[in-house]
Design a protein around this motif. Structure first.
Motif, mmCIF file in Angstrom:
data_model
loop_
_atom_site.group_PDB
_atom_site.id
_atom_site.type_symbol
_atom_site.label_atom_id
_atom_site.label_comp_id
_atom_site.label_asym_id
_atom_site.label_seq_id
_atom_site.Cartn_x
_atom_site.Cartn_y
_atom_site.Cartn_z
ATOM 1 N N LYS A 1 0.841 -1.114 0.209
ATOM 2 C CA LYS A 1 -0.065 -0.050 0.068
ATOM 3 C C LYS A 1 0.869 1.311 -0.014
ATOM 4 C CE LYS A 1 -4.126 -1.962 2.262
ATOM 5 N NZ LYS A 1 -5.087 -1.899 3.435
ATOM 6 N N LYS A 2 1.898 1.235 0.817
ATOM 7 C CA LYS A 2 2.828 2.215 0.898
ATOM 8 C C LYS A 2 3.678 2.501 -0.302
ATOM 9 C CE LYS A 2 3.590 2.530 5.816
ATOM 10 N NZ LYS A 2 4.636 2.290 6.905
ATOM 11 N N SER A 3 3.834 1.500 -1.120
ATOM 12 C CA SER A 3 4.815 1.718 -2.592
ATOM 13 C C SER A 3 3.677 2.355 -3.719
ATOM 14 C CB SER A 3 5.236 0.366 -2.905
ATOM 15 O OG SER A 3 4.288 -0.363 -3.410
ATOM 16 N N HIS A 4 2.332 2.184 -3.392
ATOM 17 C CA HIS A 4 1.350 2.693 -4.528
ATOM 18 C C HIS A 4 1.416 4.110 -4.350
ATOM 19 C CE1 HIS A 4 0.416 -1.049 -6.499
ATOM 20 N NE2 HIS A 4 0.141 -1.508 -5.373
ATOM 21 N N GLU A 5 1.556 5.101 -5.107
ATOM 22 C CA GLU A 5 1.114 6.570 -5.289
ATOM 23 C C GLU A 5 -0.121 6.627 -5.385
ATOM 24 O OE1 GLU A 5 3.279 9.029 -8.013
ATOM 25 O OE2 GLU A 5 5.155 8.121 -7.601
ATOM 26 N N GLN A 6 -0.887 7.539 -4.645
ATOM 27 C CA GLN A 6 -2.071 7.933 -4.885
ATOM 28 C C GLN A 6 -2.083 8.824 -5.761
ATOM 29 O OE1 GLN A 6 -3.548 9.506 -0.897
ATOM 30 N NE2 GLN A 6 -3.623 7.457 -0.196
ATOM 31 N N SER A 7 -3.249 8.701 -6.523
ATOM 32 C CA SER A 7 -3.638 9.477 -7.787
ATOM 33 C C SER A 7 -4.716 10.729 -7.493
ATOM 34 C CB SER A 7 -4.318 8.794 -8.832
ATOM 35 O OG SER A 7 -3.484 7.648 -9.378
ATOM 36 N N VAL A 8 -4.409 11.765 -8.071
ATOM 37 C CA VAL A 8 -5.282 13.030 -7.516
ATOM 38 C C VAL A 8 -6.160 13.042 -8.925
ATOM 39 C CG1 VAL A 8 -5.687 15.429 -7.455
ATOM 40 C CG2 VAL A 8 -3.446 14.211 -6.485
ATOM 41 N N SER A 9 -7.468 13.055 -8.664
ATOM 42 C CA SER A 9 -8.485 13.083 -9.750
ATOM 43 C C SER A 9 -8.404 14.378 -10.477
ATOM 44 C CB SER A 9 -9.983 13.010 -9.169
ATOM 45 O OG SER A 9 -10.333 14.339 -8.463
ATOM 46 N N LEU A 10 -8.704 14.276 -11.608
ATOM 47 C CA LEU A 10 -8.897 15.344 -12.726
ATOM 48 C C LEU A 10 -9.474 16.391 -12.139
ATOM 49 C CD1 LEU A 10 -7.556 16.231 -15.155
ATOM 50 C CD2 LEU A 10 -9.312 15.471 -16.305
ATOM 51 N N LYS A 11 -10.651 16.060 -11.439
ATOM 52 C CA LYS A 11 -11.704 17.096 -10.929
ATOM 53 C C LYS A 11 -10.877 17.750 -9.834
ATOM 54 C CE LYS A 11 -16.253 17.426 -8.516
ATOM 55 N NZ LYS A 11 -17.281 16.763 -8.200
ATOM 56 N N ASN A 12 -10.147 17.232 -8.961
ATOM 57 C CA ASN A 12 -9.402 18.038 -7.764
ATOM 58 C C ASN A 12 -8.215 18.993 -8.567
ATOM 59 O OD1 ASN A 12 -10.867 16.968 -5.812
ATOM 60 N ND2 ASN A 12 -9.623 15.170 -5.560
ATOM 61 N N ARG A 13 -7.838 18.182 -9.583
ATOM 62 C CA ARG A 13 -6.626 19.172 -10.251
ATOM 63 C C ARG A 13 -7.164 20.553 -10.894
ATOM 64 N NH1 ARG A 13 -1.680 16.483 -10.729
ATOM 65 N NH2 ARG A 13 -1.935 14.112 -10.495
ATOM 66 N N ALA A 14 -8.406 20.306 -11.196
ATOM 67 C CA ALA A 14 -9.007 21.489 -12.100
ATOM 68 C C ALA A 14 -9.488 22.407 -11.118
ATOM 69 C CB ALA A 14 -10.040 20.833 -12.950
ATOM 70 N N LEU A 15 -9.641 22.226 -9.708
ATOM 71 C CA LEU A 15 -10.388 23.090 -8.762
ATOM 72 C C LEU A 15 -9.460 24.541 -8.772
ATOM 73 C CD1 LEU A 15 -11.333 20.960 -5.680
ATOM 74 C CD2 LEU A 15 -12.877 22.154 -7.438
ATOM 75 N N PRO A 16 -8.332 24.732 -8.715
ATOM 76 C CA PRO A 16 -7.557 25.867 -8.896
ATOM 77 C C PRO A 16 -7.751 26.767 -9.976
ATOM 78 C CG PRO A 16 -6.021 24.406 -7.965
ATOM 79 C CD PRO A 16 -7.242 23.535 -8.540
ATOM 80 N N LEU A 17 -7.806 26.027 -11.228
ATOM 81 C CA LEU A 17 -7.933 26.466 -12.692
ATOM 82 C C LEU A 17 -9.383 27.034 -12.769
ATOM 83 C CD1 LEU A 17 -6.915 27.462 -15.231
ATOM 84 C CD2 LEU A 17 -7.710 25.070 -15.987
ATOM 85 N N ILE A 18 -10.291 26.364 -12.075
ATOM 86 C CA ILE A 18 -11.710 26.875 -12.148
ATOM 87 C C ILE A 18 -12.016 28.186 -11.190
ATOM 88 C CG2 ILE A 18 -14.168 26.263 -11.340
ATOM 89 C CD1 ILE A 18 -13.432 23.294 -12.089
ATOM 90 N N GLU A 19 -11.391 28.195 -10.154
ATOM 91 C CA GLU A 19 -11.275 29.492 -9.249
ATOM 92 C C GLU A 19 -10.671 30.578 -9.850
ATOM 93 O OE1 GLU A 19 -9.551 28.429 -5.537
ATOM 94 O OE2 GLU A 19 -11.080 27.107 -5.056
ATOM 95 N N LEU A 20 -9.500 30.184 -10.655
ATOM 96 C CA LEU A 20 -8.830 31.380 -11.612
ATOM 97 C C LEU A 20 -9.700 31.859 -12.549
ATOM 98 C CD1 LEU A 20 -5.109 31.666 -12.742
ATOM 99 C CD2 LEU A 20 -7.098 31.970 -14.519
ATOM 100 N N LEU A 21 -10.397 30.901 -13.283
ATOM 101 C CA LEU A 21 -11.192 31.328 -14.438
ATOM 102 C C LEU A 21 -12.514 31.925 -13.905
ATOM 103 C CD1 LEU A 21 -11.075 27.959 -16.776
ATOM 104 C CD2 LEU A 21 -10.305 30.346 -17.159
ATOM 105 N N SER A 22 -13.159 31.411 -12.722
ATOM 106 C CA SER A 22 -14.214 32.419 -12.020
ATOM 107 C C SER A 22 -13.897 33.776 -11.766
ATOM 108 C CB SER A 22 -14.760 31.502 -10.865
ATOM 109 O OG SER A 22 -15.441 30.237 -11.159
#
Length: 104
Positions: A71-92
């Motif tokens: 479990k420790k060796s697997h990297e956790q993925s960040v969803s595209l939705k979460n990656r988009a949040l700062p950009l959505i705030e900037l665009l807003s």
């Protein structure tokens, strides 16, 4: 590669290239870096991005394992939705203030 989004209405946002290019394309743009969205087009780009994120059914899955070391060796993925949040705030913010959005 890193991509930095800028607007007078919001602090700069820097993202990894692959995620940034995907989000740029979701906004309806070609994915060219550097480029920009004119103030009058920001609201439409924001709506396209929000709609694309909502309809994006890909959810990162973590491998299931009973082994703690596994479990420790697997990297956790960040969803595209979460990656988009700062950009959505900037665009807003840019849409509200009627500012251009640029990226390089």
């Amino acid at each position: 590669m890193l991509v930095t989004f800028t607007s007078k209405a919001y602090p700069d946002i820097t993202m990894f290239g692959e995620a940034a290019l995907h989000l740029i394309k979701m906004m309806g743009h070609s994915g060219v870096v550097p480029s920009a969205i004119m103030a009058e087009d920001v609201h439409a780009a924001l709506e396209r991005l929000k709609n694309a994120i909502q309809s994006d059914s890909r959810v990162p899955l973590l491998a299931k394992s009973n082994d703690v070391q596994d479990k420790k060796s697997h990297e956790q993925s960040v969803s595209l939705k979460n990656r988009a949040l700062p950009l959505i705030e900037l665009l807003s913010a840019a849409a509200k203030e009627k500012c251009d959005v640029m990226w390089e």
